[in-house]
Design an enzyme around this catalytic site. Structure first.
Site, PDB file in Angstrom:
ATOM      1  N   GLU A 312       0.787  -1.229   0.000  1.00 27.24           N
ATOM      2  CA  GLU A 312       0.000   0.000   0.000  1.00 27.24           C
ATOM      3  C   GLU A 312       0.823   1.285   0.000  1.00 27.24           C
ATOM      4  O   GLU A 312       0.443   2.250   0.665  1.00 27.24           O
ATOM      5  CB  GLU A 312      -0.919  -0.002   1.224  1.00 27.24           C
ATOM      6  N   HIS A 343      -8.345  -3.596  -0.842  1.00 25.82           N
ATOM      7  CA  HIS A 343      -7.557  -3.759   0.394  1.00 25.82           C
ATOM      8  C   HIS A 343      -6.468  -2.674   0.447  1.00 25.82           C
ATOM      9  O   HIS A 343      -6.347  -1.946   1.435  1.00 25.82           O
ATOM     10  CB  HIS A 343      -6.954  -5.172   0.391  1.00 25.82           C
ATOM     11  N   GLU A 344      -5.719  -2.546  -0.639  1.00 23.27           N
ATOM     12  CA  GLU A 344      -4.627  -1.550  -0.642  1.00 23.27           C
ATOM     13  C   GLU A 344      -5.183  -0.136  -0.559  1.00 23.27           C
ATOM     14  O   GLU A 344      -4.615   0.734   0.087  1.00 23.27           O
ATOM     15  CB  GLU A 344      -3.765  -1.707  -1.897  1.00 23.27           C
TER      16      GLU A 344
HETATM   17 ZN   LIG Z   1      -2.541  -4.965   3.783  1.00 25.44          ZN
END
Ligand SMILES: [Zn+2]
Length: 908
Positions: A312, A343-344
């Site tokens: 990320e 998610h990122e």
């Molecule tokens: Zn993560």
């Protein structure tokens, strides 16, 4: 970061691209990133000491990558200028690399020989405000840690990217490497002209130096932890996009988007799909987090030889390039990729804007991002069934990890960086996300998001620990979460939930939910509060044909807190065919089916129409298999019988994978040959029954390919597929499937080197080279084993992807006799492996080479099995071994004991 993806085919390097060693410091030979010096392993207390006295005002980091395309140049020059406020006269910076050339503190030059020990640069005579300038030689990486360098075999082009979490930015520049010393970073990168050069922020100036190189200066970042910084450079292919959203002041936030991959993969990049999911995610988070995206631009780069799913880095997210689908991809693969994108993206807030203070609270960002990946998939994209895969696959990871002797509370006790590195696991990600899902059921979605919003506002650009989050959630929900946090976040172990039904004729007399839960670390009972649903299911005739379906007749939601909880609403209802505790998957726990429900599932699981309920029943069956309560044979039969009607491709992939594991690990040896043949034969049959071009067809073809690695009898059929003499209508014979088939043929001695070289001729790509290596390493030949072993144990002889490929060939389950002679050398080499390889590669070797395929011996306690006993001896003799190494050996040992127990229990 996202956990390692199960992508099947990663990208790869040219073979044997090791990094020359031998750059020397004036203190002696530098043994590369591959030796962990004691000072390299920063402790929590040392980090706390630094942050108590230091405030980093800003970094300027200049990297000279102008020689990157020259394979003869193992290093690059890295210059750090850091401004530092200090209340202590001395401290140290972190740098792990071949050499430190100069250290200047407030204009005074220090002797690098005296102040650099290979991991730390000591600086002294600090005053209130300081400027430290360090010039160092850093190494290009082949292990995916630090600045990774990759040469594309297709066109010879060089690609660079960085990967740092938890603490590898110090392999690229001198830095104070701990998350709570946030600072503004200004990166200045010199690289070949014409390259894409990216970092967290947009470029503000590019100067052509007239010698074929150009220097790019980037805007200073907002306050950022060093592990989140990034540099990407190379002739990447780029697709642009754009997103905008309304700002509270009535203005508009404009965010330029970019999607990049290697030029030779450009034809396979479906950038439009990636950009669509990206825009959907930004819409969702922008609205629900009510804090405008804080990092300016949003580039997403798919990079080669990546050690993980994604990272990320704010404004410059990196992903495994196995998300560029070179071969046919199922809906599950697309959904998984979308989940990772989200998610990122959630991390841009959870993790990047607000960052855990130390690695104990890693869950604060990873559990949230994992939860948000599924939640936003459902809320904002076409992948509205994300919780099905979560219930079945993601939670399986959590249950597995949580039953190991090395399990830990979600809020962990992480004393140093080596421990941090081992903690990107099924507890931190999957169990944490599952427990957050339970929290949402407990406090409600609105309160959950309201808490998140105030948490961002209060802690933007700062760091936090557990109490900060609890305060925000308690304020928004009006509930005291102290007890909840203690029971769910600060204990270990998997609760077991069982329905106990008493019938009175055809009516329910009583229905109770029993909770069994012991914390394996303390041995104490931990009864947790669960908000959960109990589903009652019955059979009914379908209207349109002769078949039956299994449908929910009642859903009873309640709080389960103690050891036994009465489901009072159930009394008097008709006795159902199946009772499903934790229906809708609100809580976290292993569900045990009662005998009647198990009988119903055995007969009618395929007729259970709700995909989430079906995936929960499959999960219960798999847990029972792992726990030696359901024979492996029974599980394999269920997969072959009901898998044909499983239309969720993520669940189906999991089922065929689990079935193979059941055959190879949990079935007693005398049943194994028969089960292998049934699994291969069943996969062949399902492949031919499946709808042409469907996901199911592809999944069964891949299942057949893998099952064939232990079933020589089906080799002629594989050849028929490969040579086109036995084609299957609609089945794409693409590189992924072809290589899987060739690897299995090689494993059973039914392919020649010429065959494999011929396939490589067809697929002269990085991935092709990796797959070819895996196939060549799969020959059932003692000399091949010896060569693989030696190569694997030689530091820097293989890139990260090629380590995995070689391990996969070496450990073919059909080769038990060929690999048996390596059991003793494995245990003898463990400490050396740990000492001589980078932690990433060492982890792969220790985990991957563990002699895990063993047969239970009649009348012998599993703990007395020779391999299990050898592991016990090693653990006893090596109490002083590094904790990370001991953890992996303990886990391998426990997996082995589990498989032997299941084998023993399945014996008639
Ligand atoms: Zn993560």
């Amino acid at each position: 970061m996202a956990c390692p993806v199960d992508a099947g085919a990663g990208a790869a390097s040219v073979h044997g691209g090791g990094e020359p060693v031998g750059a020397t410091t004036r203190r002696g030979v530098w043994l590369s990133a591959t030796v962990t010096t004691t000072t390299e392993n920063l402790s929590r207390s040392e980090a706390a000491e630094r942050s108590a006295h230091l405030d980093v005002r800003g970094y300027r980091v200049e990297l000279d990558l102008s020689g990157a395309t020259d394979p003869g140049r193992p290093t690059f020059t890295s210059t750090t200028t850091v401004r530092l406020a200090s209340t202590t006269p001395s401290t140290f910076l972190d740098f792990v690399g071949p050499a430190v050339r100069s250290v200047v503190v407030n204009g005074r030059a220090l002797d690098p020989d005296a102040c650099y020990d290979g991991a730390r640069i000591s600086v002294d005579r600090l005053v209130d405000d300081n400027e430290v300038i360090i010039v160092a030689e850093a190494a290009y990486s082949r292990t995916g840690e630090g600045l990774h360098r990759f040469v594309d075999p297709v066109d010879g082009q060089t690609y660079l990217y960085t990967q740092y979490e938890p603490a590898d930015s110090r392999r690229v520049f001198a830095v104070l490497e701990q998350p709570d010393l946030k600072a503004a970073f200004t990166f200045v990168v010199t690289a070949p002209s014409g390259w894409q050069v990216l970092s967290n922020q947009p470029a503000v100036a590019v100067e052509d130096r007239g010698d074929g190189t150009a220097t790019t200066e980037f805007a200073p970042t907002p306050p950022l932890s060093s592990y989140l910084t990034a540099v990407v450079a190379g002739p990447y292919h780029r697709v642009d996009g754009h997103w905008s959203g309304p700002l509270p002041d009535g203005g508009t936030l404009e965010v330029p988007l970019g999607v990049l991959c290697r030029a030779s993969l450009a034809e396979h990049l479906d950038a439009e799909n990636l950009l669509t999911v990206t825009a959907q995610g930004l819409d969702f988070f922008h609205e629900h987090f009510a804090y405008p995206y804080p990092w300016g631009k949003y580039d997403q780069v798919l990079v080669p030889e990546y050690n993980l799913g994604a990272m990320e880095n704010p404004g410059c997210v990196t992903f495994t390039e196995s998300y560029v689908f070179r071969s046919a991809a199922t809906r599950a693969q697309h959904a998984g990729r979308a989940n990772t994108i989200l998610h990122e993206m959630a991390h841009m807030w959870f993790g990047d804007l607000v960052t855990p203070r130390w690695w104990d609270d890693l869950w604060l960002k990873e559990s949230f991002a994992d939860y948000m990946g599924a939640h936003a998939s459902v809320a904002a994209t076409e992948y509205t069934d994300a919780w099905v895969a979560f219930a079945n696959r993601r939670k399986a990871w959590a249950y597995t990890q949580d039953q190991l002797p090395t399990t830990h509370p979600i809020v962990a006790d992480i004393t140093d960086l080596e421990a941090a590195k081992q903690n990107f696991d099924g507890i931190t990600y999957a169990k944490g996300a599952a427990v957050l899902k339970q929290l949402v059921a407990y406090v409600g979605t609105d309160a959950f998001f309201a808490g998140a919003r105030s948490y961002f506002r209060e802690h933007a650009f700062a760091t936090t620990a557990l109490p900060d989050l609890l305060r925000a959630l308690e304020a928004s929900s009006g509930r005291d979460l102290g007890e909840w946090a203690r029971l769910w976040l600060q204990t270990s172990g998997t609760p077991e939930l069982t329905a106990e039904l008493q019938a009175d004729g055809d009516r329910i007399a009583s229905l109770r939910v029993r909770q069994d839960a012991t914390d394996p670390l303390t041995g104490r009972t931990v009864l947790r509060p669960h908000r959960l649903a109990v589903g009652l299911y019955d059979l009914r005739d379908r209207r349109d044909d002769e078949t039956v379906e299994l449908v929910r007749t009642h859903r009873l939601e309640l709080d389960v807190t103690g050891a036994v909880t009465d489901v009072s609403e159930a009394a008097g209802l008709p006795v159902p065919a199946l009772v499903l505790v934790n229906d809708d998957d609100l809580t976290y726990g292993k569900v045990r089916l009662d005998p009647r429900s198990l009988a119903t599932a055995t007969e009618h699981l395929g007729a259970l129409s709700d995909p989430l309920a079906r995936s929960l029943v499959w999960s219960a069956l798999w847990n029972a298999t792992r726990d030696a309560l359901l024979p492996a044979e029974h599980f394999v039969e269920l997969v072959l019988r009901h898998g044909a009607t499983e239309d969720d491709s993520a669940v189906l992939v999991g089922l065929v994978t689990d079935a193979r594991t059941a055959v190879e690990r949990y079935a007693p040896p005398e049943q194994r040959e028969d089960l292998r043949a049934r699994l291969a034969g069943g996969s062949w049959a399902r492949l031919h029954e499946a709808e042409p071009g469907s996901d199911a067809q592809l999944v069964w073809a891949r299942s057949l390919a893998r099952a064939a690695a232990t079933t020589p009898a089906v080799a002629p059929r594989l050849r028929g597929l490969l040579q086109g003499t036995e084609p299957v209508a609609g089945l794409p014979m693409d590189p992924e499937l072809r290589w899987a088939l060739w690897q299995s043929l090689a494993a059973v001695g039914a392919a020649s080197l010429e065959d494999l070289d011929g396939e490589l001729e067809r697929d002269r790509t990085a991935d092709g080279a990796t797959q070819h290596l895996a196939a060549v390493s799969s020959f059932p030949d003692a000399d091949v084993k010896a060569t693989s072993w030696e190569t694997l144990l030689t530091p820097r002889s293989l890139s990260n992807d090629h380590v995995d490929a070689t391990i996969s060939g070496f450990t073919q389950p059909w080769h038990r006799e060929l690999t048996a002679p390596y059991t003793e050398p494995y245990f003898e080499a463990l400490r050396q492996i740990w000492a001589r390889h980078s932690i990433e590669i060492a982890g792969r070797l220790v985990r991957g080479l563990y002699p895990s395929h063993q047969d239970v011996e009649p009348g012998l306690d599993p703990a007395d099995h020779p391999v299990a006993a050898r592991a016990s001896t090693w653990l006893a003799d090596n109490a002083d071994a590094p904790a990370g190494l001991r953890r992996l050996v303990l886990e391998g040992h426990d997996h082995l004991l589990r498989s032997l127990r299941a084998q023993a229990a399945a014996r008639p």
